[in-house]
Design a protein around this motif. Structure first.
Motif, mmCIF file in Angstrom:
data_model
loop_
_atom_site.group_PDB
_atom_site.id
_atom_site.type_symbol
_atom_site.label_atom_id
_atom_site.label_comp_id
_atom_site.label_asym_id
_atom_site.label_seq_id
_atom_site.Cartn_x
_atom_site.Cartn_y
_atom_site.Cartn_z
ATOM 1 N N ALA A 111 0.846 -1.190 0.000
ATOM 2 C CA ALA A 111 0.000 0.000 0.000
ATOM 3 C C ALA A 111 0.880 1.237 0.000
ATOM 4 N N TYR A 112 0.461 2.263 -0.734
ATOM 5 C CA TYR A 112 1.192 3.514 -0.817
ATOM 6 C C TYR A 112 0.349 4.632 -0.220
ATOM 7 N N ARG A 113 0.998 5.548 0.451
ATOM 8 C CA ARG A 113 0.297 6.727 0.943
ATOM 9 C C ARG A 113 0.137 7.710 -0.194
ATOM 10 N N SER A 114 -0.905 8.489 -0.159
ATOM 11 C CA SER A 114 -1.188 9.440 -1.225
ATOM 12 C C SER A 114 -1.309 10.844 -0.640
ATOM 13 N N VAL A 115 -0.923 11.840 -1.444
ATOM 14 C CA VAL A 115 -1.062 13.224 -0.989
ATOM 15 C C VAL A 115 -2.427 13.790 -1.336
ATOM 16 N N SER A 116 -3.160 13.097 -2.201
ATOM 17 C CA SER A 116 -4.484 13.588 -2.569
ATOM 18 C C SER A 116 -5.502 13.139 -1.527
ATOM 19 N N PRO A 117 -6.552 13.934 -1.319
ATOM 20 C CA PRO A 117 -7.558 13.552 -0.326
ATOM 21 C C PRO A 117 -8.365 12.351 -0.818
#
Length: 80
Positions: free
Chosen positions: A22-28
């Motif tokens: 899983a990757y973290r995202s900067v978009s909401p």
């Protein structure tokens, strides 16, 4: 490239598309919400098509009936 990165890419899962990391995202995050504007546009398009196509229904019915009659005539000629 080292051999370590090659082994990191390989997966043991047989199913394609299984999320392994899983990757973290900067978009909401996307939260679903009703879209009343597009609902209105859909109804306008549907009613517009209805207004245009209802007057054509008698002609479509005539073409369909003629097709069935010609199909019956052709079938009778083949059987004779």
């Amino acid at each position: 490239m080292s051999s370590d990165t090659a082994t990191d890419v390989e997966t043991t899962d047989d199913e394609p598309g299984v999320l392994t990391k899983a990757y973290r995202s900067v978009s909401p995050r996307y939260e679903s919400h009703p879209d009343a504007e597009m609902d209105s546009v859909g109804w306008v398009i549907f009613l517009g098509m209805l207004v245009l196509l209802v007057p054509l229904l008698p002609f479509l019915l005539i073409v369909w009936v003629l097709g069935k009659v010609l199909e019956m005539v052709a079938e009778r000629q083949r059987s004779d």
